[in-house]
Design an enzyme around this catalytic site. Structure first.
Site, PDB file in Angstrom:
ATOM      1  N   GLU A  99       0.842  -1.206   0.000  1.00  0.00           N
ATOM      2  CA  GLU A  99       0.000   0.000   0.000  1.00  0.00           C
ATOM      3  C   GLU A  99       0.873   1.249   0.000  1.00  0.00           C
ATOM      4  OE1 GLU A  99      -3.368  -0.401   2.766  1.00  0.00           O
ATOM      5  OE2 GLU A  99      -3.210   1.751   3.180  1.00  0.00           O
ATOM      6  N   ASP A 101       0.172   5.332   0.666  1.00  0.00           N
ATOM      7  CA  ASP A 101      -0.928   6.180   1.158  1.00  0.00           C
ATOM      8  C   ASP A 101      -0.653   7.666   1.221  1.00  0.00           C
ATOM      9  OD1 ASP A 101      -2.555   4.031   2.002  1.00  0.00           O
ATOM     10  OD2 ASP A 101      -1.422   3.849   3.860  1.00  0.00           O
ATOM     11  N   GLU A 103      -2.916  10.347   3.236  1.00  0.00           N
ATOM     12  CA  GLU A 103      -4.121  10.544   4.058  1.00  0.00           C
ATOM     13  C   GLU A 103      -4.087  11.960   4.603  1.00  0.00           C
ATOM     14  OE1 GLU A 103      -4.363   7.537   7.108  1.00  0.00           O
ATOM     15  OE2 GLU A 103      -4.826   5.962   5.662  1.00  0.00           O
TER      16      GLU A 103
END
Ligand SMILES: *[C@@H]1O[C@H](CO)[C@@H](O)[C@H](O)[C@H]1NC(C)=O
Ligand SMILES: *[C@@H]1O[C@H](CO)[C@@H](O)[C@H](O)[C@H]1NC(C)=O
Ligand SMILES: *[C@@H]1O[C@H](CO)[C@@H](O)[C@H](O)[C@H]1NC(C)=O
Ligand SMILES: *[C@@H]1O[C@H](CO)[C@@H](O)[C@H](O)[C@H]1NC(C)=O
Length: 286
Positions: A99, A101, A103
């Site tokens: 993953e 990311d 955010e």
């Protein structure tokens, strides 16, 4: 060929082109959850995601990619966004997933968002770096880019690299390069941790909370399940061999010196026998 026929072909050709470029979100994404809290607007040029007391929402790409450069323009929830996380990320599936990311952790009106980044390799994350932004991310759209090739993962904001994770090709230093990933975006309530470590809660009387997306662009190797291989249709393949040059390293240092507020590489709770994670000891990988 008569003039009429060639005119028709030209017209038809350009119609196809227009159709292809006018509906990027319909073409590339579907709503993963949240039902009509995700809305396609302006002929699919614009997508909004909303969060209320009952649910958040999210969309995901139709294709999976094994290496890609993904661009998205995002305008974050304005006003009081405390407790709310808006995310834009790449992820594979399963227990040992990878993953990458972005955010965005919301905040009270006038207080700064935190841009939280992380990288998971085969199910293991805890590679967090956090930044303040040098602009108000709710006032306008800004470009957030994930570049992922076999040498490098690069996070960019308005074209400025803020974080790099290099493939050091050394034993024990993981780098995601075997599993295809989908593109996701979502908005959800995380008031147990997001804002000032969970102290400030979401104020539901101000719902719905809405984030907007446009300008999605992908250059990538689309993963074909059947043939288990990856093919890039994009004519511009420069991103595949992209490496950090001297100027970009300088820009990245500027961001890290001025706006970075957390770095897992410097956090003793991640150390094993007193040593930081192995990828951290390398210049411009921390
Ligand atoms: C984002 O990228 C688009 C397309 O490259 C460009 O037109 C726009 O000016 C960029 N926006 C910002 C804030 O850099
Ligand atoms: C919210 O604002 C406070 C006060 O300025 C700050 O300490 C915090 O880092 C900000 N961001 C988040 C997500 O908590
Ligand atoms: C929540 O928002 C409402 C409407 O803006 C406001 O009246 C109220 O004081 C807020 N509650 C808290 C705890 O800040
Ligand atoms: C990629 O696609 C082209 C055209 O569809 C094909 O000729 C080529 O063999 C493919 N390459 C791989 C690695 O699958």
């Amino acid at each position: 060929m008569t003039a009429a026929v060639s005119l028709l072909i030209t017209l038809f050709g350009s119609l196809l082109l227009v159709a292809a470029s006018a509906y990027p979100f319909y073409q590339n994404f579907y709503v993963g959850w949240g039902g009509d809290r995700a809305q396609f607007l302006d002929n699919g040029e614009l997508l909004t995601l909303s969060l209320d007391k009952d649910s958040g929402s999210g969309f995901q790409s139709k294709h999976k990619y094994l290496f890609a450069k993904i661009d998205m323009q995002i305008k974050l929830v304005p006003g009081n966004s405390a407790g709310i996380v808006t995310a834009f990320y790449l992820a594979s599936h399963g227990r040992h997933h990878d993953e990458i990311d972005f955010e965005f952790l919301g905040n009270l009106s006038g207080d700064p968002y935190i841009l939280h980044t992380n990288i998971f390799c085969r199910g293991k994350g805890k590679r967090e770096q956090q930044f303040y932004l040098w602009f108000d991310p709710t006032a306008d759209f800004h470009n957030y880019t994930i570049l992922w090739n076999s040498h490098l993962i690069l996070f960019l904001v308005d074209g400025i690299p803020i974080r790099a994770h290099k493939n050091l090709k050394r034993k024990g230093i993981p780098f995601p390069k075997h599993q295809p990933m989908s593109v996701y975006s979502s908005i959800w309530n995380a008031d147990d941790w997001a804002t000032m470590g969970g102290l400030v809660k979401t104020n539901w009387s101000e719902a719905p909370f809405i984030a907007s997306y446009k300008g999605f662009g992908v250059k990538g190797c689309v993963w074909r399940e059947v043939s288990s291989n990856c093919n890039t249709s994009s004519s511009n393949k420069r991103w595949l061999s992209h490496q950090l040059d001297y100027a970009s390293e300088g820009q990245m240092k500027w961001v890290q010196n001025n706006f970075m507020i957390y770095n897992y590489c410097l956090d003793a709770k991640n150390f094993v026998l007193g040593f930081p994670p192995p990828e951290c000891n390398v210049r411009s990988n921390n």
